[in-house]
Motif scaffolding. Structure first.
Motif, PDB file in Angstrom:
ATOM      1  N   LEU A   1       4.676  10.164  -1.009  1.00 13.66           N
ATOM      2  CA  LEU A   1       4.227   8.794  -0.850  1.00 13.66           C
ATOM      3  C   LEU A   1       5.255   7.854  -0.453  1.00 13.66           C
TER       4      LEU A   1
ATOM      5  N   LYS B   1      -4.641  10.980  11.638  1.00 13.47           N
ATOM      6  CA  LYS B   1      -3.645  10.297  10.961  1.00 13.47           C
ATOM      7  C   LYS B   1      -4.148   9.018  10.465  1.00 13.47           C
ATOM      8  N   PRO B   2      -3.487   8.649   9.328  1.00 14.14           N
ATOM      9  CA  PRO B   2      -4.005   7.277   8.729  1.00 14.14           C
ATOM     10  C   PRO B   2      -3.419   5.980   9.431  1.00 14.14           C
TER      11      PRO B   2
ATOM     12  N   ILE C   1      -3.287   1.702   9.272  1.00 17.67           N
ATOM     13  CA  ILE C   1      -2.931   0.453   8.394  1.00 17.67           C
ATOM     14  C   ILE C   1      -3.869  -0.692   8.991  1.00 17.67           C
TER      15      ILE C   1
ATOM     16  N   SER D   1       0.974  -1.249  -0.123  1.00 14.41           N
ATOM     17  CA  SER D   1       0.001   0.142   0.038  1.00 14.41           C
ATOM     18  C   SER D   1       0.986   1.049   0.091  1.00 14.41           C
ATOM     19  N   SER D   2       0.394   2.478  -0.102  1.00 16.81           N
ATOM     20  CA  SER D   2       1.305   3.536  -0.062  1.00 16.81           C
ATOM     21  C   SER D   2       0.287   4.633   0.867  1.00 16.81           C
ATOM     22  N   LEU D   3       1.182   5.537   1.444  1.00 18.02           N
ATOM     23  CA  LEU D   3       0.745   6.577   2.215  1.00 18.02           C
ATOM     24  C   LEU D   3       1.859   7.373   2.591  1.00 18.02           C
ATOM     25  N   ASP D   4       1.613   8.545   2.779  1.00 21.22           N
ATOM     26  CA  ASP D   4       2.593   9.762   3.372  1.00 21.22           C
ATOM     27  C   ASP D   4       2.587   9.514   4.868  1.00 21.22           C
TER      28      ASP D   4
ATOM     29  N   ASP E   1      -8.076   6.213   8.204  1.00 18.03           N
ATOM     30  CA  ASP E   1      -8.031   7.096   9.878  1.00 18.03           C
ATOM     31  C   ASP E   1      -9.033   6.229  10.691  1.00 18.03           C
TER      32      ASP E   1
ATOM     33  N   TRP F   1       8.124  -0.445   6.295  1.00 22.32           N
ATOM     34  CA  TRP F   1       7.770   0.908   5.978  1.00 22.32           C
ATOM     35  C   TRP F   1       8.947   1.315   4.913  1.00 22.32           C
TER      36      TRP F   1
ATOM     37  N   ILE G   1      -5.611   1.583   3.964  1.00 20.07           N
ATOM     38  CA  ILE G   1      -5.114   2.713   4.661  1.00 20.07           C
ATOM     39  C   ILE G   1      -6.216   3.509   4.922  1.00 20.07           C
TER      40      ILE G   1
END
Length: 398
Positions: A37, A85-86, A88, A27-30, A79, A50, A77
């Motif tokens: 990302l 904040k996101p 997982i 997956s992807s997230l900042d 919140d 990560w 992903i």
């Protein structure tokens, strides 16, 4: 079968990590909030990683979690705790659980990460998970599939009085795979897209917005060859969410179920049943109207199909991971399909990566912040060290 290469899409390959025992979910997230990302990947039965992105597509690996006997795979992903904040959210396949990870402090420090169970060991063979506001209460709920060994069901999970409560959507549906939440009727309620490889059903469960018990209305969109992983996407730009889907036969290519070798004619017939298709949303809340099926390509043993505008022309391309072997790609890999202006017509194909057996999950995201969506993918083998277990990305050169 005619393959015409797409000439105006070009990619450059980059290896991120090839040290996995068995990589599956990505997956992807900042994570750091710096505008770049990052990537999340799971080394099943080993740990959770990560990959911090420096903005140019160079990644630094950090260990979030390590635990043997855990089989973290697909995840999403969201919140989930409403802290801004996101988090997982994972399935633990062998553990039969759903759980989510959060950090407090420096995410580079493994001690900053904690996990919490949504469902602990009461969701056997947990396979896929999605997040969305199912009951329109302003909070996120979860939907998940469980596919074998006491699973074979779709459920959704609602937080009530501090505890997560599981609500059954449907049980005794063999080998569920995809689960995704999307509003197919444009009525403000998220519906559920699912599929079953065991009976070939491609399903939309319409969200009626009623009580937890009577919330879902099942609509079988199609009976298809071993549907695996599809997604909701507006492929014809009409404002309605359509459905992408891959299909391939779960059959040993060299022998039939009776043990006799396949003839060349039979082999070609079987392989020709492996397809990538899309279903056109009829644009009505009356799901009795048929969803018209359109062929993107046949002869592809697709595992997952995702849609993204890769060349910024306002139209969606389709990226497919293939398990191999198949007619178009004998050894598996990743390919891109682009239509000629009408998604109901001909789609042209470009092979991005071949000789990459057991290509599985895919992402599209702007890795190097140049305004173009790149491709990220993983390949794994069921037996560790018997083949490639890699995380790679393909830079979109425009």
């Amino acid at each position: 079968m005619v393959i015409i290469l797409v000439k105006n899409l070009n990619f450059k390959e980059h290896l991120i990590d090839d040290t996995f025992m068995y990589v599956y979910g990505i997956s992807s997230l900042d994570i750091t909030g710096n505008g770049f990302l990052d990537l999340i990947a799971v080394d099943t039965n080993i740990g959770l990683y990560w990959y911090e992105n420096d903005g140019d597509g160079n990644f630094s690996k950090h260990v979030i979690h390590e635990k043997r006997g855990e089989w973290l795979e697909r995840h999403t992903i969201a919140d989930i705790n409403n802290d801004g904040k996101p988090e997982i959210i994972f399935v633990d396949n062998i553990g039969g659980s759903l759980l989510w990870f959060e950090f407090d402090g420096d995410p580079r420090d493994k001690k900053s990460w904690n996990y919490h169970y949504v469902s602990e060991r009461d969701f056997p063979s947990a396979y896929d998970v999605a997040a969305g506001d199912i009951n329109n209460d302003g909070k996120l709920e979860l939907a998940a599939s469980a596919y074998v060994h006491g699973g074979n069901k779709f459920s959704w999970f609602e937080k009530s009085q501090g505890c997560w409560v599981q609500h059954l959507i449907e049980e005794n549906i063999p080998e569920t795979r995809t689960v995704e939440l999307a509003d197919f009727t444009n009525n403000g309620f998220v519906d559920l897209l699912g599929c079953s490889t065991g009976n070939g059903q491609v399903i939309v469960y319409r969200n009626l917005g009623n009580s937890s018990k009577n919330r879902w209305e099942k609509h079988i969109i199609d009976i298809f060859n071993n549907p695996r992983h599809g997604h909701a996407a507006d492929l014809n730009n009409d404002g309605n969410m359509d459905i992408l889907m891959t299909g391939s036969l779960p059959l040993d290519r060299n022998r039939t179920r009776t043990g006799s070798p396949l003839s060349e004619e039979s082999e070609l017939h079987l392989l020709s049943q492996e397809k990538v298709v899309w279903y056109e949303n009829p644009g009505s809340s009356d799901f009795s109207k048929s969803w018209k099926k359109h062929l993107i390509h046949d002869g592809i043993a697709g595992f997952e199909a995702i849609a993204a505008d890769l060349d910024n022309d306002g139209q969606l391309e389709v990226v497919v991971s293939t398990l191999g072997p198949c007619l178009a790609m004998p050894s598996g890999g990743i390919c891109v399909f682009k239509h000629r202006g009408d998604p109901k017509g001909v789609w042209d194909m470009k092979i991005i990566k071949d000789d990459w057996n057991e290509a599985h999950q895919l992402l599209t995201l702007d890795v190097n912040s140049n305004g173009l969506k790149d491709i990220v993918g993983v390949a794994n083998c069921a037996t560790p060290h018997s083949g490639k277990n890699e995380l790679r990305w393909w830079e979109n050169l425009g």
